[in-house]
Design an enzyme around this catalytic site. Structure first.
Site, PDB file in Angstrom:
ATOM      1  CE  LYS A  64      -2.381  -1.395   3.658  1.00 29.66           C
ATOM      2  NZ  LYS A  64      -1.830  -2.766   3.795  1.00 29.66           N
ATOM      3  CB  THR A  65       3.815   2.228   2.033  1.00 27.82           C
ATOM      4  OG1 THR A  65       3.100   1.921   3.234  1.00 27.82           O
ATOM      5  CG2 THR A  65       4.638   3.489   2.251  1.00 27.82           C
ATOM      6  CG  ASP A 109       0.389   3.046   6.889  1.00 22.31           C
ATOM      7  OD1 ASP A 109      -0.664   2.466   6.539  1.00 22.31           O
ATOM      8  OD2 ASP A 109       1.478   2.466   7.017  1.00 22.31           O
ATOM      9  CB  THR A 158      -4.511  -3.499   8.551  1.00 28.72           C
ATOM     10  OG1 THR A 158      -4.581  -2.816   9.804  1.00 28.72           O
ATOM     11  CG2 THR A 158      -3.106  -3.364   7.999  1.00 28.72           C
ATOM     12  NE  ARG A 217       6.481  -4.748   4.845  1.00 28.02           N
ATOM     13  CZ  ARG A 217       5.522  -4.116   5.504  1.00 28.02           C
ATOM     14  NH1 ARG A 217       4.929  -4.699   6.521  1.00 28.02           N
ATOM     15  NH2 ARG A 217       5.152  -2.912   5.141  1.00 28.02           N
TER      16      ARG A 217
END
Ligand code: ATP
Length: 337
Positions: A64-65, A109, A158, A217
């Site tokens: 997302k980042t 975030d 999230t 990740r």
């Protein structure tokens, strides 16, 4: 911290920022999201406007980042990033909003964690490009409206369910990111291996992709650890990550062929042995396995649910037959408990 799936951005990740794709073309997987987003970006650019506010939901580590940074790059706009806990007071938000350049991208975030007073300021900023600012104190206090530049807010979370309705409704574009397909994870692993100048056999790539929990990740972190194993324990001496190295490495890290870590298995085993397979409430379960409820809900459960090991029911969490099978617990033992 022996977990590979925690969302925290580590110092090691910081050093490897070069792993982050910089353009939408380099961003692998998530095909429908990418296609739609690229249309919206092109349209906004052609009109010379800021992209509409964008909401990104999904488990940690799905990019997302990364995607927010890509949107800024594709819009050729300035990028500012923060997270909701850092915006403690309205003045923290006002400071950022008033310093934005025209049509820039502002990323928040964990947007579900905004405080109500900060959230209210954000509503007006998103809608009218203005903020209300109180000057003076006591009876002399008055509110002035300050104009701020047009900007694109990208909010990531999230926990989409915890975002207030009025906030969510102000985002013109909303995407829910899903776990990545194994084939896409293979591409991501090969891309990362290329950047790290590590050679990886096709069998090793396939095995790693399977154990990466659908999460880029995790895939990248696993690859780095396998590179360590290959370098120190590898027989070939050239540091190649082979399937054998991966087998051994994953074994040493106690990660199984489904990508489950020790704590995942402990969660399932606890529900089976202490709660007869469930249902058990999330809070009780978190205490039983000694984890914070946030990490249980954010990091562990989504993947266990997606892979069909766990079910969320109104009465609590329940394991599935697949969990019994995977943990090799026979039907006899179930009723004997
Ligand atoms: P989130 O914000 O969703 O928690 P994130 O954007 O912080 O996730 P990153 O830390 O940026 O996730 O992603 C971890 C790494 O995974 C990145 O450095 C990048 O190399 C890689 N990555 C993530 N998504 C992709 C993708 N779609 N294609 C290629 N690499 C990706």
């Amino acid at each position: 911290n022996d977990s590979f799936l925690r969302g925290d951005f580590t110092a090691e990740d910081e050093k490897e920022l070069s792993l982050r794709p910089a353009t939408l073309g380099e961003f692998l997987g998530q095909p429908s999201l990418k296609e739609n987003l690229s249309v919206f970006i092109r349209a906004a650019r052609e009109r010379g406007e800021a992209l509409d506010h964008l909401f990104l939901a999904g488990p940690p580590g799905l990019g997302k980042t990364t995607l927010a940074g890509i949107v800024a790059a594709e819009m050729k706009a300035e990028f500012k990033a923060t997270s909701a806990p850092a915006l403690d007071k309205p003045k923290d938000l006002a400071g950022i909003l008033t310093s934005l350049t025209e049509n820039s991208v502002f990323f928040i975030d964990e947007i579900h964690r905004l405080k109500p007073v900060v959230e209210e300021m954000l509503y007006i900023a998103m809608e009218d490009n203005e903020i209300d600012w109180v000057i003076g104190q006591g009876p002399a206090a008055r509110t002035i409206r300050i104009q701020i530049p047009h900007f694109t807010l990208i909010g990531a979370t999230t926990k989409a369910g915890q975002v207030a309705g009025p906030l969510y409704s102000r985002f013109g574009i909303s995407f829910r990111m899903n776990f990545y397909e194994t084939a896409d994870l293979e591409k991501i692993i090969r891309r990362t291996a290329g950047i790290l100048e590590t050679s990886v056999t096709p069998g090793a790539v396939a095995r790693l992709a399977m154990s990466a929990r659908g999460t880029p990740r995790v895939a990248n972190r696993l690859l780095k650890r396998m590179r360590d194993f290959a370098q120190i324990l590898g027989k070939s001496g050239d540091g190649t990550v082979t399937e054998k190295i991966v087998e051994e490495g994953l074994g040493r890290l106690e990660i199984d062929e489904y990508g489950l870590e020790r704590l995942d298995r402990q969660i399932l085993a606890t529900i089976i042995s202490r709660y007869n397979g469930g249902p058990v409430g999330a809070e009780t379960l978190a205490i039983s396995v000694g984890e914070a409820i946030e990490s249980l809900e954010d990091f562990y459960e989504p993947y266990l649910i997606q892979r069909g090991f766990l079910q969320r029911t109104p009465r609590g969490r329940m394991v599935t037959d697949l969990a019994y099978e995977h943990l090799k617990i026979e039907a006899g033992e179930r009723s004997a408990d």
